[in-house]
Design an enzyme around this catalytic site. Structure first.
Site, PDB file in Angstrom:
ATOM      1  N   GLU A   1       0.834  -1.205   0.000  1.00  0.00           N
ATOM      2  CA  GLU A   1       0.000   0.000   0.000  1.00  0.00           C
ATOM      3  C   GLU A   1       0.866   1.252   0.000  1.00  0.00           C
ATOM      4  O   GLU A   1       1.833   1.359   0.765  1.00  0.00           O
ATOM      5  CB  GLU A   1      -0.902  -0.009   1.228  1.00  0.00           C
ATOM      6  CG  GLU A   1      -1.805   1.210   1.347  1.00  0.00           C
ATOM      7  CD  GLU A   1      -2.620   1.237   2.625  1.00  0.00           C
ATOM      8  OE1 GLU A   1      -3.628   1.957   2.663  1.00  0.00           O
ATOM      9  OE2 GLU A   1      -2.241   0.530   3.598  1.00  0.00           O
TER      10      GLU A   1
ATOM     11  N   LYS B   1      -9.546   2.033  -2.220  1.00  0.00           N
ATOM     12  CA  LYS B   1      -9.777   1.595  -0.837  1.00  0.00           C
ATOM     13  C   LYS B   1     -11.132   2.064  -0.314  1.00  0.00           C
ATOM     14  O   LYS B   1     -11.454   3.252  -0.354  1.00  0.00           O
ATOM     15  CB  LYS B   1      -8.646   2.130   0.048  1.00  0.00           C
ATOM     16  CG  LYS B   1      -8.635   1.607   1.473  1.00  0.00           C
ATOM     17  CD  LYS B   1      -7.390   2.122   2.189  1.00  0.00           C
ATOM     18  CE  LYS B   1      -7.268   1.599   3.600  1.00  0.00           C
ATOM     19  NZ  LYS B   1      -6.035   2.110   4.268  1.00  0.00           N
TER      20      LYS B   1
ATOM     21  N   CYS C   1      -5.458  -3.099   3.217  1.00  0.00           N
ATOM     22  CA  CYS C   1      -5.105  -2.852   4.614  1.00  0.00           C
ATOM     23  C   CYS C   1      -6.318  -2.859   5.558  1.00  0.00           C
ATOM     24  O   CYS C   1      -6.832  -3.926   5.897  1.00  0.00           O
ATOM     25  CB  CYS C   1      -4.317  -1.552   4.705  1.00  0.00           C
ATOM     26  SG  CYS C   1      -3.315  -1.395   6.221  1.00  0.00           S
TER      27      CYS C   1
END
Length: 286
Positions: free
Chosen positions: A60, A140, A175
């Site tokens: 990321e 995300k 994440c």
């Protein structure tokens, strides 16, 4: 550190075999060192390809560093920008598919892919085929608000897609998304057999990192590959431990917290085998 090297001598040649070799590039990421970070990523793609990887994945925000919040706007680029062009070129030059971790995307400047907003920035991951074709874009969904400026600086993603790359139906999450199991159910309903999770997960939450990743593999009966970075920043140190879990939740390959390249060969047909032997997904009540 446990590392599994690919051994192509044992691969089955019968019709239907879908073994692929994953390379998880646990890069050293330096806050704000955009040029150096991207150069290390390009080198990692070349190294993984030379060692037999079919698909290499980056962490990321490998470009600017997750914790460099004051540099997000300055580092933002469109999907067609210089950084993604370098990664796309590396994929085609080395004949290897690449998950380009994530970067700060300038949504207003992006032209080639439908965007969720006319302006603002997103934490965006791009998946390229070995021909350098853009196969999947994921922005995300769950932005981290705990001791983080991500929710203030970025726009959350809206689309959840999968793409067939290397003969495998691949999904992506990023994440903090690991804490939201409903996202993974959607990916499985879209056919995902392997979910790649580029991350910037810091100490001290080792147990969360390992437990959540294993749980997502077990409950969805699919491969989960988590790709973390390495490095120390002003207020955080990334814990590394990039790992591949099989559909039973068993660790197939993992790393410590230093920069490394994790390589392992997986048989995607194991997904169907596990789901047939223990058909928990068929017993869902929606």
């Amino acid at each position: 550190m446990t590392r599994t090297e690919p051994d192509h001598s044992d691969e089955r040649t019968a019709d239907g075999d879908r073994s692929i070799t994953l390379g998880l590039a646990q890069l050293e990421i330096e806050d704000g060192d955009l040029d150096g970070n991207v150069d290390r990523a390009v080198d990692a793609v070349a190294s993984a390809a030379a060692r037999g990887a079919d698909l290499v994945a980056l962490p990321e925000l490998f470009t600017v560093g997750y914790f460099a919040f004051d540099l997000y706007a300055r580092s933002a680029e469109p999907l067609e920008g210089e950084t993604m062009t370098k990664i796309r070129t590396a994929a085609s030059d080395h004949d290897v598919a690449v998950l380009a971790g994530s970067f700060v995307e300038d949504l207003a400047a992006t032209e080639s892919v439908e965007t969720p907003a006319d302006e603002g920035y997103a934490n965006t991951t791009a998946l390229f085929s070995a021909d350098g074709d853009l196969e999947l874009v994921y922005r995300k969904h769950h932005l981290f608000g705990y001791d983080s400026a991500e929710t203030e600086l970025l726009v959350p993603g809206e689309r959840i897609d999968t793409a067939n790359v290397c003969g495998v139906e691949i999904g992506v999450s990023t994440c903090y998304d690991l804490r939201f199991p409903e996202l993974y159910r959607i990916l499985v309903d879209h056919g995902a057999e392997l979910v790649l999770v580029p991350s910037a997960w810091p100490y001290p939450r080792i147990e969360h990192w390992e437990t959540l990743s294993r749980a997502r593999a077990i409950e969805n009966q699919c491969f989960i590959a988590t790709i973390n970075g390495a490095g120390t920043f002003d207020d955080a140190t990334l814990l590394g431990r990039s790992t591949v879990y099989d559909p039973w939740g068993t660790v197939l390959a993992s790393s410590g917290d230093e920069p490394t390249l994790v390589l392992t060969t997986i048989d995607i047909d194991d997904v169907g085998d596990v789901r047939n032997r223990f058909p928990a997904l068929r017993d869902r009540r929606l």
